[in-house]
Design an enzyme around this catalytic site. Structure first.
Site, mmCIF file in Angstrom:
data_model
loop_
_atom_site.group_PDB
_atom_site.id
_atom_site.type_symbol
_atom_site.label_atom_id
_atom_site.label_comp_id
_atom_site.label_asym_id
_atom_site.label_seq_id
_atom_site.Cartn_x
_atom_site.Cartn_y
_atom_site.Cartn_z
ATOM 1 N N ASP A 6 -39.657 -35.626 62.669
ATOM 2 C CA ASP A 6 -40.290 -36.767 62.182
ATOM 3 C C ASP A 6 -41.836 -37.021 62.922
ATOM 4 O O ASP A 6 -41.901 -37.279 64.232
ATOM 5 C CB ASP A 6 -39.795 -37.888 62.685
ATOM 6 C CG ASP A 6 -40.325 -39.434 62.026
ATOM 7 O OD1 ASP A 6 -41.390 -39.354 61.501
ATOM 8 O OD2 ASP A 6 -39.808 -40.503 62.407
ATOM 9 N N ASN A 9 -47.914 -41.039 63.456
ATOM 10 C CA ASN A 9 -49.252 -41.424 63.704
ATOM 11 C C ASN A 9 -49.356 -41.430 65.254
ATOM 12 O O ASN A 9 -50.453 -40.821 65.898
ATOM 13 C CB ASN A 9 -49.860 -42.393 63.212
ATOM 14 C CG ASN A 9 -50.090 -42.392 61.518
ATOM 15 O OD1 ASN A 9 -50.909 -41.416 61.176
ATOM 16 N ND2 ASN A 9 -49.393 -43.099 60.867
ATOM 17 N N ARG A 11 -46.068 -40.981 67.557
ATOM 18 C CA ARG A 11 -45.084 -40.368 68.130
ATOM 19 C C ARG A 11 -44.456 -39.095 67.333
ATOM 20 O O ARG A 11 -44.631 -39.337 66.111
ATOM 21 C CB ARG A 11 -43.728 -41.206 68.424
ATOM 22 C CG ARG A 11 -44.008 -42.420 69.290
ATOM 23 C CD ARG A 11 -43.073 -43.152 69.830
ATOM 24 N NE ARG A 11 -42.356 -43.460 68.692
ATOM 25 C CZ ARG A 11 -41.034 -44.228 68.904
ATOM 26 N NH1 ARG A 11 -40.582 -44.336 69.832
ATOM 27 N NH2 ARG A 11 -40.240 -44.739 67.748
ATOM 28 N N LYS A 13 -40.829 -37.163 66.934
ATOM 29 C CA LYS A 13 -39.333 -37.474 67.299
ATOM 30 C C LYS A 13 -38.703 -36.080 66.538
ATOM 31 O O LYS A 13 -39.064 -35.730 65.577
ATOM 32 C CB LYS A 13 -38.949 -38.659 66.474
ATOM 33 C CG LYS A 13 -37.186 -38.797 66.640
ATOM 34 C CD LYS A 13 -37.024 -40.254 66.118
ATOM 35 C CE LYS A 13 -37.791 -41.460 66.599
ATOM 36 N NZ LYS A 13 -37.137 -42.642 65.962
ATOM 37 N N GLY A 101 -46.208 -42.048 51.420
ATOM 38 C CA GLY A 101 -45.761 -41.639 52.677
ATOM 39 C C GLY A 101 -44.366 -41.126 52.798
ATOM 40 O O GLY A 101 -43.579 -41.886 52.273
ATOM 41 N N VAL A 102 -44.261 -39.827 53.056
ATOM 42 C CA VAL A 102 -42.958 -39.259 53.143
ATOM 43 C C VAL A 102 -41.974 -39.985 53.967
ATOM 44 O O VAL A 102 -40.825 -40.182 53.791
ATOM 45 C CB VAL A 102 -42.980 -37.805 53.490
ATOM 46 C CG1 VAL A 102 -43.244 -37.610 54.917
ATOM 47 C CG2 VAL A 102 -41.826 -37.150 53.144
ATOM 48 N N ASP A 103 -42.377 -40.509 55.048
ATOM 49 C CA ASP A 103 -41.518 -41.245 56.068
ATOM 50 C C ASP A 103 -41.014 -42.724 55.273
ATOM 51 O O ASP A 103 -39.993 -43.028 55.418
ATOM 52 C CB ASP A 103 -42.486 -41.776 57.331
ATOM 53 C CG ASP A 103 -43.632 -42.578 57.011
ATOM 54 O OD1 ASP A 103 -44.355 -42.335 55.695
ATOM 55 O OD2 ASP A 103 -44.290 -43.265 57.664
ATOM 56 N N ARG A 104 -41.840 -43.217 54.449
ATOM 57 C CA ARG A 104 -41.149 -44.476 53.606
ATOM 58 C C ARG A 104 -40.141 -43.783 52.653
ATOM 59 O O ARG A 104 -39.213 -44.390 52.328
ATOM 60 C CB ARG A 104 -42.468 -44.825 52.723
ATOM 61 C CG ARG A 104 -43.601 -45.542 53.822
ATOM 62 C CD ARG A 104 -44.829 -46.048 53.212
ATOM 63 N NE ARG A 104 -44.801 -46.959 52.192
ATOM 64 C CZ ARG A 104 -45.581 -47.206 51.315
ATOM 65 N NH1 ARG A 104 -46.876 -46.670 51.191
ATOM 66 N NH2 ARG A 104 -45.242 -48.187 50.328
ATOM 67 N N THR A 176 -56.981 -67.934 74.626
ATOM 68 C CA THR A 176 -57.347 -66.730 73.598
ATOM 69 C C THR A 176 -56.186 -65.658 73.531
ATOM 70 O O THR A 176 -55.774 -65.229 72.655
ATOM 71 C CB THR A 176 -58.544 -66.202 74.148
ATOM 72 O OG1 THR A 176 -59.550 -67.137 74.083
ATOM 73 C CG2 THR A 176 -58.814 -64.932 73.240
#
Length: 246
Positions: A6, A9, A11, A13, A101-104, A176
């Site tokens: 995996d 952007n 990491r 894995k 996105g293939v991760d999705r 802030t």
């Protein structure tokens, strides 16, 4: 044995798929280290995999680096999975399927395989992505926004006097740091709640919400009904491997 990767952007894995079970191998932030050094260390003791499957959302240059490193380590080609129009139980809503996105796609497939119900996948890494499917695995579409961490980084780099100090989560801030921190977290939560309400209204039925990704922990407690998913992209890769991408 199959090697599942995996490549996000932030990491990378990896896991091993063997005897119908996956076992996590390792994870590291590839922006903070040499990809070659990290993989040499991580994969030094691995045997020869029969196949290597990669789910990648990085740019072509990083994909090429990974492809070449795999050739060096294992003397074989990796399969870079792309989102299809339909496979492993999911029907893609995108008119140009590969642009999802293939991760999705793989995360949704892993969810649908574990429970065939209407549900939303919330993934929080560098970006915050939301995707909905119905009980038949039909992808309804989704949203993409900056993760809270990316929101804070953008505000800090784009304004002169805000900075990126760690703040506390409050409903109404009086400094802030708290204002930026709370604004980023509550924006994400509000987006998820609105998306959930929209999908429920569209389907006219209950819709589960499942979260995955390294950025969940700071705001997950604000959504008491969210379920925790783990390693969904890797699990989706395992499904892809077993099905031959069908």
């Amino acid at each position: 044995m199959k090697l599942l990767v995996d490549f996000g952007n932030t990491r990378l894995k990896w896991a091993i798929w063997k005897d119908a079970k996956h076992s996590m191998g390792g994870v590291f932030a590839h922006a903070d280290t040499s990809l070659e050094a990290a993989l040499s260390s991580n994969w030094a003791a691995l045997g020869q995999p029969e196949a290597i499957l990669v789910a990648s959302v990085v740019n072509a240059e990083l994909e090429q680096q990974l492809s070449e490193l795999i050739k060096v380590h294992f003397d074989c080609e990796a399969e870079f999975v792309r989102s299809p129009a339909a496979a492993i139980g999911i029907r893609n809503a995108y008119a140009e399927p590969a642009r999802l996105g293939v991760d999705r796609f793989l995360g949704l497939a892993a969810l649908h395989a574990s429970a065939q119900r209407a549900q939303i996948l919330v993934s929080c890494g560098t970006a915050l992505t939301l995707d909905a499917i119905d009980a038949e695995g039909r992808h309804l579409g989704g949203l993409i926004a900056p993760s809270p961490a990316l929101m804070r980084s953008a505000v800090g780099s784009g304004t002169a006097r805000v900075g990126e100090e760690h703040g506390e989560l409050v409903e109404i801030a009086t400094c802030t740091a708290d204002a930026v921190w709370s604004g980023s977290v509550l924006s994400a939560v509000a987006l998820i709640e609105r998306f959930h309400a929209t999908v429920v209204a569209r389907l006219g039925a209950p819709v589960a919400v499942v979260g995955d990704g390294g950025g969940l922990e700071e705001w997950m407690h604000l959504l008491p009904n969210i379920e925790r998913g783990r390693d969904l992209v890797v699990r989706g890769l395992a499904l892809w491997s077993e099905s031959g991408g069908r």
